[in-house]
Design a protein around this motif. Sequence first.
Motif, PDB file in Angstrom:
ATOM      1  N   ILE A 165      30.443 -19.334 -13.045  1.00 52.18           N
ATOM      2  CA  ILE A 165      30.526 -17.943 -12.631  1.00 52.18           C
ATOM      3  C   ILE A 165      29.404 -17.200 -13.321  1.00 52.18           C
ATOM      4  CG2 ILE A 165      31.920 -15.873 -12.566  1.00 52.18           C
ATOM      5  CD1 ILE A 165      34.372 -17.717 -12.710  1.00 52.18           C
ATOM      6  N   LYS A 166      28.427 -16.833 -12.518  1.00 50.28           N
ATOM      7  CA  LYS A 166      27.334 -16.028 -13.068  1.00 50.28           C
ATOM      8  C   LYS A 166      27.683 -14.581 -12.828  1.00 50.28           C
ATOM      9  CE  LYS A 166      23.250 -18.939 -12.518  1.00 50.28           C
ATOM     10  NZ  LYS A 166      21.959 -18.998 -11.829  1.00 50.28           N
ATOM     11  N   ARG A 167      27.296 -13.749 -13.738  1.00 48.65           N
ATOM     12  CA  ARG A 167      27.618 -12.342 -13.593  1.00 48.65           C
ATOM     13  C   ARG A 167      26.433 -11.548 -14.095  1.00 48.65           C
ATOM     14  NH1 ARG A 167      33.038  -9.631 -15.933  1.00 48.65           N
ATOM     15  NH2 ARG A 167      32.206  -7.541 -16.168  1.00 48.65           N
ATOM     16  N   GLU A 168      25.906 -10.724 -13.214  1.00 47.83           N
ATOM     17  CA  GLU A 168      24.744  -9.940 -13.644  1.00 47.83           C
ATOM     18  C   GLU A 168      24.810  -8.536 -13.100  1.00 47.83           C
ATOM     19  OE1 GLU A 168      20.776 -11.462 -14.010  1.00 47.83           O
ATOM     20  OE2 GLU A 168      21.487 -13.466 -13.476  1.00 47.83           O
ATOM     21  N   ASP A 169      24.058  -7.663 -13.755  1.00 47.65           N
ATOM     22  CA  ASP A 169      23.999  -6.270 -13.319  1.00 47.65           C
ATOM     23  C   ASP A 169      23.161  -6.188 -12.042  1.00 47.65           C
ATOM     24  OD1 ASP A 169      23.833  -3.584 -13.036  1.00 47.65           O
ATOM     25  OD2 ASP A 169      23.661  -3.219 -15.207  1.00 47.65           O
ATOM     26  N   ALA A 170      23.716  -5.580 -10.992  1.00 47.78           N
ATOM     27  CA  ALA A 170      23.021  -5.530  -9.715  1.00 47.78           C
ATOM     28  C   ALA A 170      21.709  -4.746  -9.805  1.00 47.78           C
ATOM     29  CB  ALA A 170      23.908  -4.924  -8.639  1.00 47.78           C
ATOM     30  N   ALA A 171      21.597  -3.876 -10.803  1.00 48.27           N
ATOM     31  CA  ALA A 171      20.389  -3.061 -10.940  1.00 48.27           C
ATOM     32  C   ALA A 171      19.145  -3.936 -11.100  1.00 48.27           C
ATOM     33  CB  ALA A 171      20.533  -2.116 -12.122  1.00 48.27           C
ATOM     34  N   ALA A 172      19.329  -5.159 -11.651  1.00 46.01           N
ATOM     35  CA  ALA A 172      18.192  -6.054 -11.871  1.00 46.01           C
ATOM     36  C   ALA A 172      17.708  -6.689 -10.570  1.00 46.01           C
ATOM     37  CB  ALA A 172      18.581  -7.143 -12.864  1.00 46.01           C
ATOM     38  N   PHE A 173      18.450  -6.482  -9.477  1.00 45.40           N
ATOM     39  CA  PHE A 173      18.110  -7.147  -8.208  1.00 45.40           C
ATOM     40  C   PHE A 173      17.637  -6.170  -7.136  1.00 45.40           C
ATOM     41  CE2 PHE A 173      20.695 -10.026 -10.540  1.00 45.40           C
ATOM     42  CZ  PHE A 173      20.253 -11.284 -10.191  1.00 45.40           C
ATOM     43  N   LYS A 174      17.170  -5.030  -7.584  1.00 43.86           N
ATOM     44  CA  LYS A 174      16.674  -4.027  -6.630  1.00 43.86           C
ATOM     45  C   LYS A 174      15.496  -4.581  -5.821  1.00 43.86           C
ATOM     46  CE  LYS A 174      18.974  -0.292  -6.715  1.00 43.86           C
ATOM     47  NZ  LYS A 174      19.498   0.165  -8.007  1.00 43.86           N
ATOM     48  N   PRO A 175      15.411  -4.211  -4.561  1.00 37.71           N
ATOM     49  CA  PRO A 175      14.220  -4.620  -3.799  1.00 37.71           C
ATOM     50  C   PRO A 175      12.974  -4.092  -4.482  1.00 37.71           C
ATOM     51  CG  PRO A 175      15.812  -3.485  -2.397  1.00 37.71           C
ATOM     52  CD  PRO A 175      16.314  -3.364  -3.804  1.00 37.71           C
ATOM     53  N   GLN A 176      11.952  -4.918  -4.564  1.00 37.97           N
ATOM     54  CA  GLN A 176      10.759  -4.500  -5.284  1.00 37.97           C
ATOM     55  C   GLN A 176       9.726  -3.992  -4.291  1.00 37.97           C
ATOM     56  OE1 GLN A 176      10.162  -8.029  -7.532  1.00 37.97           O
ATOM     57  NE2 GLN A 176      11.723  -7.453  -9.033  1.00 37.97           N
ATOM     58  N   GLY A 177       9.674  -2.673  -4.222  1.00 33.82           N
ATOM     59  CA  GLY A 177       8.892  -1.990  -3.202  1.00 33.82           C
ATOM     60  C   GLY A 177       7.447  -2.426  -3.116  1.00 33.82           C
ATOM     61  N   ILE A 178       6.792  -2.580  -4.272  1.00 33.50           N
ATOM     62  CA  ILE A 178       5.361  -2.864  -4.257  1.00 33.50           C
ATOM     63  C   ILE A 178       5.092  -4.207  -3.600  1.00 33.50           C
ATOM     64  CG2 ILE A 178       5.418  -3.819  -6.604  1.00 33.50           C
ATOM     65  CD1 ILE A 178       2.541  -1.744  -5.112  1.00 33.50           C
ATOM     66  N   ARG A 179       5.991  -5.177  -3.816  1.00 34.25           N
ATOM     67  CA  ARG A 179       5.798  -6.496  -3.204  1.00 34.25           C
ATOM     68  C   ARG A 179       5.934  -6.411  -1.691  1.00 34.25           C
ATOM     69  NH1 ARG A 179       8.783 -11.422  -5.924  1.00 34.25           N
ATOM     70  NH2 ARG A 179       9.153 -10.548  -7.987  1.00 34.25           N
ATOM     71  N   HIS A 180       6.929  -5.600  -1.225  1.00 33.12           N
ATOM     72  CA  HIS A 180       7.083  -5.417   0.221  1.00 33.12           C
ATOM     73  C   HIS A 180       5.827  -4.810   0.805  1.00 33.12           C
ATOM     74  CE1 HIS A 180      11.236  -6.407   1.266  1.00 33.12           C
ATOM     75  NE2 HIS A 180      11.472  -6.184  -0.025  1.00 33.12           N
ATOM     76  N   LEU A 181       5.339  -3.775   0.112  1.00 33.41           N
ATOM     77  CA  LEU A 181       4.155  -3.071   0.605  1.00 33.41           C
ATOM     78  C   LEU A 181       2.981  -4.039   0.718  1.00 33.41           C
ATOM     79  CD1 LEU A 181       3.699  -0.038   1.227  1.00 33.41           C
ATOM     80  CD2 LEU A 181       2.412   0.042  -0.920  1.00 33.41           C
ATOM     81  N   LEU A 182       2.777  -4.839  -0.342  1.00 32.22           N
ATOM     82  CA  LEU A 182       1.651  -5.785  -0.331  1.00 32.22           C
ATOM     83  C   LEU A 182       1.813  -6.791   0.794  1.00 32.22           C
ATOM     84  CD1 LEU A 182       1.039  -6.476  -4.128  1.00 32.22           C
ATOM     85  CD2 LEU A 182      -0.428  -5.245  -2.521  1.00 32.22           C
TER      86      LEU A 182
END
Length: 343
Positions: A165-182
Amino acid sequence: MADFLLLGLFDNVETTADVVDEVRALGVPDEQMTVMSHVPYSSKIFARKPVRLWFLPFVLGGAALGALVAFFLTYGTSYLYPIEVGGQGLNPVPPTAIIYFEMISLFSMLGAFAGFLLQNRFPILTRRMYDERISDGYIGLEVCAPLAVAEQVVTVFEAHHARVIKREDAAAFKPQGIRHLLFWGAVGTGGLVAVLVPLLLSYDIVRVPWINKMDDTVVVRAQEGPRLAAPVGAVPVQGPVFIAGEPATAPLPASEVSLQRGQMLYGTNCAMCHGLQGDRAGAEVGKYFPEIPQSLGARAAILSDQDLFRVIRLGRNRMPGLAENLSPGETWDIVNYVRSLGE
Ligand code: HEC
């Protein structure tokens, strides 16, 4: 509201389906759950909503783009480069239809391909919760839930003996805008270049000085007909041979040279029928023509120059006309020679 991401690994499909049901009962919507497996199970197996395919618009969009490209290739090209085709339509239907068919097929396939990749979440530009063991056969269930619910989800996972069972804060998985843009910037630029460069080149907006020997070639265009007229200043070698039924050229004087030429030409054109001396002797072809005069010299003596000229050029009864083989001057040479034959 801080969300948490939880990942549980299960070793069989039934357990996973049960867990999905129980987590849903806790109030977690289906969109917040992701089942990960190295086997392409149907979503029905996990009692989940069937995946709605939404890439059809990509196919239709591709088809529309293909039709546009075909339009440019056919009507655009003939509009920019009109060709005189003798009153016929510039865009005949059969080849135009083929180009439309090809382009629409090609671009709708490309559209389907792109849409399919997007539907399958390509490209993955954000961090994702994953565990290598999913590749080894475990089925992973990722759940995103607020803290209070997350605790209950963990309880459900543990009740079904989840491996990790892995458990992590969802805030660390935000879409990374700059990568999408590139990424999308690069895809868009690449696509634009791929479409624009061929168009700029093929419509000569950008001219490349290709080596082209055809530029220097004299071209007879369609419907133009062959060029028969002699170049300006050319000396005519052959005018009309007869005018009003009479030889158009004056007889050549029976000079030494003319007689020599006449003898040679007679040997080639006449001897096989009339014999070398005009007496039918050794005439391999003439022996089949009993009507050939026994003495050509004697027969010629009672004919005028004009009559001889005409017989040689136009023939007489079974004697073929030889106008195609002899120029007017050569014909007069033969006339002189025939006159010189003894009776
Ligand atoms: C294929 C055989 C053939 C060849 C080749 C041929 N002749 Fe004849 N020639 C004949 C025949 C057959 C006649 C008889 C025509 C008739 O009067 O019916 C004839 C007749 C003639 C006559 C008499 C015409 C008249 O008005 O009576 C002359 C002159 C003559 N030929 C000259 C020539 C000369 C010159 C050549 C070569 C440039 C030549 N012929 C080539 C078959 C030939």
